[in-house]
Design a protein around this motif. Structure first.
Motif, PDB file in Angstrom:
ATOM      1  N   LEU A 191       0.521  -1.041   0.265  1.00 37.92           N
ATOM      2  CA  LEU A 191       0.051  -0.120  -0.038  1.00 37.92           C
ATOM      3  C   LEU A 191       0.614   1.057  -0.266  1.00 37.92           C
ATOM      4  O   LEU A 191       0.627   2.305  -0.509  1.00 37.92           O
ATOM      5  N   LEU A 192       1.835   0.837   0.846  1.00 33.53           N
ATOM      6  CA  LEU A 192       2.846   1.901   0.749  1.00 33.53           C
ATOM      7  C   LEU A 192       3.895   3.493  -0.649  1.00 33.53           C
ATOM      8  O   LEU A 192       3.066   3.787  -0.973  1.00 33.53           O
ATOM      9  N   TYR A 193       3.480   1.869  -0.992  1.00 35.08           N
ATOM     10  CA  TYR A 193       4.415   2.200  -2.917  1.00 35.08           C
ATOM     11  C   TYR A 193       3.829   2.218  -3.585  1.00 35.08           C
ATOM     12  O   TYR A 193       3.806   3.514  -4.357  1.00 35.08           O
ATOM     13  N   VAL A 194       2.139   1.875  -3.842  1.00 33.19           N
ATOM     14  CA  VAL A 194       1.191   2.282  -4.534  1.00 33.19           C
ATOM     15  C   VAL A 194       0.104   4.106  -3.785  1.00 33.19           C
ATOM     16  O   VAL A 194       0.016   4.551  -4.999  1.00 33.19           O
ATOM     17  N   PHE A 195       0.320   4.258  -2.452  1.00 27.31           N
ATOM     18  CA  PHE A 195       0.037   5.694  -2.067  1.00 27.31           C
ATOM     19  C   PHE A 195       1.237   6.097  -2.683  1.00 27.31           C
ATOM     20  O   PHE A 195       0.826   7.323  -3.671  1.00 27.31           O
ATOM     21  N   ALA A 196       2.452   6.225  -2.427  1.00 28.55           N
ATOM     22  CA  ALA A 196       3.588   7.155  -3.585  1.00 28.55           C
ATOM     23  C   ALA A 196       3.494   7.548  -5.022  1.00 28.55           C
ATOM     24  O   ALA A 196       3.612   8.502  -5.624  1.00 28.55           O
ATOM     25  N   ILE A 197       3.011   6.164  -5.063  1.00 28.77           N
ATOM     26  CA  ILE A 197       3.132   6.638  -6.754  1.00 28.77           C
ATOM     27  C   ILE A 197       1.688   6.816  -7.197  1.00 28.77           C
ATOM     28  O   ILE A 197       1.861   7.549  -8.617  1.00 28.77           O
ATOM     29  N   LEU A 198       0.335   7.038  -6.694  1.00 29.77           N
ATOM     30  CA  LEU A 198      -0.879   7.326  -6.726  1.00 29.77           C
ATOM     31  C   LEU A 198      -0.299   8.997  -6.707  1.00 29.77           C
ATOM     32  O   LEU A 198      -0.625   9.934  -7.653  1.00 29.77           O
ATOM     33  N   MET A 199       0.924   9.548  -5.489  1.00 30.31           N
ATOM     34  CA  MET A 199       0.882  11.096  -5.326  1.00 30.31           C
ATOM     35  C   MET A 199       1.589  11.463  -6.356  1.00 30.31           C
ATOM     36  O   MET A 199       1.349  12.144  -7.329  1.00 30.31           O
ATOM     37  N   ILE A 200       2.980  10.443  -7.006  1.00 33.47           N
ATOM     38  CA  ILE A 200       3.825  11.015  -8.018  1.00 33.47           C
ATOM     39  C   ILE A 200       2.789  11.287  -9.614  1.00 33.47           C
ATOM     40  O   ILE A 200       3.222  12.127 -10.521  1.00 33.47           O
ATOM     41  N   ILE A 201       2.184  10.327  -9.781  1.00 34.96           N
ATOM     42  CA  ILE A 201       0.836  10.616 -11.318  1.00 34.96           C
ATOM     43  C   ILE A 201       0.994  12.220 -11.338  1.00 34.96           C
ATOM     44  O   ILE A 201       1.025  12.344 -12.331  1.00 34.96           O
ATOM     45  N   TYR A 202      -0.196  11.808 -10.226  1.00 34.54           N
ATOM     46  CA  TYR A 202      -0.495  13.651  -9.759  1.00 34.54           C
ATOM     47  C   TYR A 202       0.745  14.966  -9.756  1.00 34.54           C
ATOM     48  O   TYR A 202       0.122  15.685 -10.615  1.00 34.54           O
ATOM     49  N   ILE A 203       1.609  14.582  -9.591  1.00 37.08           N
ATOM     50  CA  ILE A 203       2.826  15.812  -8.712  1.00 37.08           C
ATOM     51  C   ILE A 203       3.119  15.902 -10.884  1.00 37.08           C
ATOM     52  O   ILE A 203       3.125  16.531 -11.206  1.00 37.08           O
ATOM     53  N   PHE A 204       3.529  14.874 -11.654  1.00 39.79           N
ATOM     54  CA  PHE A 204       3.984  14.419 -13.106  1.00 39.79           C
ATOM     55  C   PHE A 204       2.938  15.878 -13.615  1.00 39.79           C
ATOM     56  O   PHE A 204       3.776  15.927 -14.669  1.00 39.79           O
ATOM     57  N   THR A 205       1.656  15.571 -13.424  1.00 39.06           N
ATOM     58  CA  THR A 205       0.840  16.370 -14.480  1.00 39.06           C
ATOM     59  C   THR A 205       0.218  17.869 -13.601  1.00 39.06           C
ATOM     60  O   THR A 205      -0.589  18.302 -14.499  1.00 39.06           O
ATOM     61  N   LEU A 206       1.019  18.196 -13.438  1.00 36.67           N
ATOM     62  CA  LEU A 206       0.324  19.336 -11.961  1.00 36.67           C
ATOM     63  C   LEU A 206       1.577  20.148 -12.503  1.00 36.67           C
ATOM     64  O   LEU A 206       0.879  21.813 -12.550  1.00 36.67           O
ATOM     65  N   GLY A 207       2.594  20.245 -13.646  1.00 38.19           N
ATOM     66  CA  GLY A 207       3.085  21.762 -13.811  1.00 38.19           C
ATOM     67  C   GLY A 207       3.127  22.827 -13.857  1.00 38.19           C
ATOM     68  O   GLY A 207       3.959  22.268 -12.406  1.00 38.19           O
ATOM     69  N   SER A 208       2.778  24.234 -13.343  1.00 40.22           N
ATOM     70  CA  SER A 208       2.668  24.555 -12.806  1.00 40.22           C
ATOM     71  C   SER A 208       1.692  25.615 -12.737  1.00 40.22           C
ATOM     72  O   SER A 208       0.793  26.384 -13.044  1.00 40.22           O
ATOM     73  N   PRO A 209       1.189  25.106 -11.140  1.00 38.82           N
ATOM     74  CA  PRO A 209      -0.005  25.326 -10.779  1.00 38.82           C
ATOM     75  C   PRO A 209      -0.801  27.208  -9.789  1.00 38.82           C
ATOM     76  O   PRO A 209      -1.534  27.350 -10.324  1.00 38.82           O
ATOM     77  N   VAL A 210       0.588  27.197  -9.899  1.00 38.85           N
ATOM     78  CA  VAL A 210       0.018  29.003  -9.312  1.00 38.85           C
ATOM     79  C   VAL A 210       0.588  29.746 -10.427  1.00 38.85           C
ATOM     80  O   VAL A 210       0.139  30.749 -10.356  1.00 38.85           O
ATOM     81  N   ASP A 211       1.939  30.008 -11.252  1.00 39.29           N
ATOM     82  CA  ASP A 211       2.657  30.984 -11.725  1.00 39.29           C
ATOM     83  C   ASP A 211       3.282  29.876 -12.324  1.00 39.29           C
ATOM     84  O   ASP A 211       4.292  28.976 -12.085  1.00 39.29           O
ATOM     85  N   PRO A 212       3.077  30.336 -14.074  1.00 36.38           N
ATOM     86  CA  PRO A 212       3.657  30.143 -14.821  1.00 36.38           C
ATOM     87  C   PRO A 212       5.367  29.569 -14.738  1.00 36.38           C
ATOM     88  O   PRO A 212       6.081  28.631 -15.448  1.00 36.38           O
ATOM     89  N   ASN A 213       5.905  30.442 -13.720  1.00 34.16           N
ATOM     90  CA  ASN A 213       7.564  30.632 -13.524  1.00 34.16           C
ATOM     91  C   ASN A 213       8.441  29.693 -12.843  1.00 34.16           C
ATOM     92  O   ASN A 213       9.466  28.941 -12.471  1.00 34.16           O
ATOM     93  N   TRP A 214       6.805  28.934 -12.257  1.00 30.74           N
ATOM     94  CA  TRP A 214       7.364  27.855 -11.365  1.00 30.74           C
ATOM     95  C   TRP A 214       6.778  26.786 -11.531  1.00 30.74           C
ATOM     96  O   TRP A 214       5.779  26.678 -11.876  1.00 30.74           O
ATOM     97  N   SER A 215       8.134  25.498 -11.305  1.00 27.00           N
ATOM     98  CA  SER A 215       6.599  24.313 -12.096  1.00 27.00           C
ATOM     99  C   SER A 215       7.408  22.662 -11.468  1.00 27.00           C
ATOM    100  O   SER A 215       8.388  23.531 -10.900  1.00 27.00           O
ATOM    101  N   THR A 216       7.238  21.834 -11.119  1.00 27.01           N
ATOM    102  CA  THR A 216       6.999  20.862 -10.315  1.00 27.01           C
ATOM    103  C   THR A 216       8.959  20.928 -11.309  1.00 27.01           C
ATOM    104  O   THR A 216       9.637  19.627 -10.796  1.00 27.01           O
ATOM    105  N   ILE A 217       9.373  21.009 -12.453  1.00 27.22           N
ATOM    106  CA  ILE A 217      10.189  20.412 -13.171  1.00 27.22           C
ATOM    107  C   ILE A 217      11.471  21.392 -12.655  1.00 27.22           C
ATOM    108  O   ILE A 217      12.683  20.624 -12.526  1.00 27.22           O
ATOM    109  N   ASP A 218      11.562  22.197 -12.149  1.00 31.18           N
ATOM    110  CA  ASP A 218      12.162  23.527 -11.734  1.00 31.18           C
ATOM    111  C   ASP A 218      12.689  22.323 -10.107  1.00 31.18           C
ATOM    112  O   ASP A 218      13.442  22.163  -9.995  1.00 31.18           O
ATOM    113  N   GLY A 219      12.163  21.550  -9.222  1.00 26.03           N
ATOM    114  CA  GLY A 219      12.258  20.757  -8.241  1.00 26.03           C
ATOM    115  C   GLY A 219      13.467  19.215  -8.598  1.00 26.03           C
ATOM    116  O   GLY A 219      14.514  18.761  -8.758  1.00 26.03           O
TER     117      GLY A 219
END
Ligand code: PHE
Ligand code: NA
Length: 516
Positions: free
Chosen positions: A187-215
């Motif tokens: 379950l732990l691995y599944v939770f983490a993978i679910l979260m990461i799938i969401y994070i990968f589709t997140l892009g720049s949720p607040v400001d176009p200058n800041w994205s997950t890719i920067d991280g």
């Protein structure tokens, strides 16, 4: 040899239990913190060096030592290390190596749990707060300190956590621990993978200058100049992290390995443990907190810092990382996500709770094994004796300011000291050839010969880095009397325990004191 000892029922159960042991808060909270505070990509270079030349060999040493002790009915360090040291020393000298190892192991386990269990309890509380949206629309820093000052509430979530731990450990190794981790780890691995799938589709949720890719870029671009400028600091952080994350120097890998059969593989299983932990660390742990923090930087970093650019903002985030970060800044991110943030926040804290829980089970089992094997106290009773020990040991963490940090400074140093003992006793005194032979007894892979040299010479050298590095702050930390008292008391109790445990069982040979 003792016939009645519990053993892992299945290979899969064993591997998941060991992964659960290693995968903990260290992977999802401590790792991103260390990366952020040590120049991102600069950290990853010594990190991988420490993994291959220190983490992997010490992991094998601990597996070998644990299975060896188990053959003689021991799952605790005192008697196991006595037997190993006896290969080169007379019983009476080997005796002291056993006593000191047992003392270090016992005191580490109790001291670490005095706060580790609280951190797990906080995660339980925050799983609930996230799902209920309790901190939504409130300053999260204030919410956190209000939570901490409500001792009844803190103890409630601590209690839920530790009672469940007690139930799991009370059921035994194959019927309890193994069954619990078989559910929790996947379950732990599944939770983490679910979260990461969401994070990968997140892009720049607040400001176009800041994205997950920067991280991601921050972590995965080697930063040689930062590394050159802060070499010692970064190497120290990296070797320390490898240690903590793999649960080395704690005696709990040995304890779990002691429930192997005498010819069960350790070589491949040790590598499997390391791989599952590292996947959960660099891939999963590295893809959640930092990318989220950068994508939401405009919401959590003060405007004047933001204006100085990305590097400055990432550094600011780095300094804010750590425990406070998880419980105050990340909740801000969840709030910014809107409704899905409740689900996402609950998943994150439940993930932390599972991760911490499956590590805490291992430490709990060490102490129960000690009562069971060394003092013949029944497991069902011993479990609740340890519950009381944990309860008492955990109180100063709530009531005395600064106690947790003072104890933590000792724990960090003692971990590396005990790992040093691993190499001295389970390799050198046990004799390197014996170690190598044991490693390959029943092994499913052949370990390349050069790893013997790595274990003998390179690993202990690398180990000196955190030993020296953690010694300095230790000397500089002023221990107030509660912390000092707790540490000394645990040493004394641990020393007495292992003294009698070894004496009782090996009295005859100790009296003769002849090389065996
Ligand atoms: N390995 C665990 C983690 O990554 C931490 C831990 C260290 C647990 C030592 C028990 C003992 O969080
Ligand atoms: Na870990």
């Amino acid at each position: 040899m003792e016939a009645q000892r519990d053993q892992w029922a299945t290979k899969l159960g064993l591997i998941l239990a060991m992964a659960g042991n290693a995968v903990g808060l260290g992977n999802f909270v401590r790792f991103p913190t260390q990366v952020a505070q040590n120049g991102g990509g600069a950290f990853m270079v010594p990190y991988f060096i420490a993994l291959f030349f220190l983490g992997i060999p010490v992991m094998w040493v601990e597996w070998v030592a644990g299975r060896y002790g188990g053959k003689y009915g021991h799952g605790t360090l005192g008697p196991t290390y006595y037997l190993m040291a006896r290969e080169s020393l007379k019983p009476r000298s080997a005796f002291w190596f056993g006593v000191i190892s047992g003392m270090l192991a016992f005191s580490l386990t109790v001291l670490l749990n005095s706060y580790y269990l609280h951190l797990i309890g906080w995660s339980a509380a925050y799983t609930y707060f996230s799902a209920a949206g309790s901190y939504f629309g409130q300053p999260t820093g204030e919410f956190f300190s209000n939570y901490l000052s409500n001792h009844g509430q803190v103890m409630l979530f601590w209690g839920i956590t530790v009672i469940l731990l007690a139930i799991a450990v009370g059921q035994g190794v194959s019927k309890g621990i193994e069954r619990w981790v078989k559910v929790m780890m996947p379950l732990l691995y599944v939770f983490a993978i679910l979260m990461i799938i969401y994070i990968f589709t997140l892009g720049s949720p607040v400001d176009p200058n800041w994205s997950t890719i920067d991280g991601f870029r921050f972590i995965w671009t080697p930063n040689w100049s930062y590394l050159g400028d802060h070499l010692w600091q970064v190497m120290l952080a990296a070797t320390g992290q490898i240690f903590f994350t793999l649960s080395l120097g704690m005696s709990i890998i040995q304890n779990y390995a002691s429930y192997l059969g005498p010819k069960d593989d350790v070589a491949l299983s040790g590598i499997a443990t390391v791989s599952l932990n590292e996947f959960a660390e660099v891939v999963l742990g590295g893809s959640i907190a930092i990318p989220l923090a950068t994508a939401y930087a405009p919401k959590i970093v003060p405007p004047d810092v933001l204006q100085q650019g990305k590097t400055a903002a990432l550094e600011w985030i780095g300094q804010k990382f750590g425990l406070g970060f998880s419980y105050t800044s990340l909740p801000n991110v969840f709030v910014s996500m809107g409704d899905i943030g409740r689900l996402f926040g609950a998943l994150w804290f439940l993930l932390l709770w599972f991760a911490g829980f499956t590590s805490a089970i291992a430490m709990y089992n060490y102490l129960v094994a000690m009562l069971e094997e060394d003092m013949h106290i029944k497991r069902s009773v011993g479990t609740w004796v340890i519950f009381l020990v944990y309860l008492i040991a955990g109180l100063p963490v709530i009531y005395i300011d600064g106690y947790m940090d003072q104890v933590d400074a000792w724990v960090s140093f003692q971990l590396t000291l005990l790992a040093f003992f691993d190499i001295i006793i389970a390799v050198y005194l046990f004799k390197p050839d014996n170690f190598w032979r044991e490693l390959h007894e029943g092994a499913w892979i052949k370990v390349p010969e050069f790893y013997k040299w790595v274990t003998l010479y390179i690993a202990p050298l690398l180990l000196l880095i955190p030993m020296i590095g953690y010694f300095k702050p230790l000397v500089q930390t002023t221990l107030e009397w509660p912390a000092r008292l707790a540490i000394i008391l645990m040493w004394i109790l641990g020393a007495i325990e292992s003294y009698y445990a070894i004496k009782k069982k090996y009295k005859e040979e100790l009296d003769k004191n002849e090389v065996i």
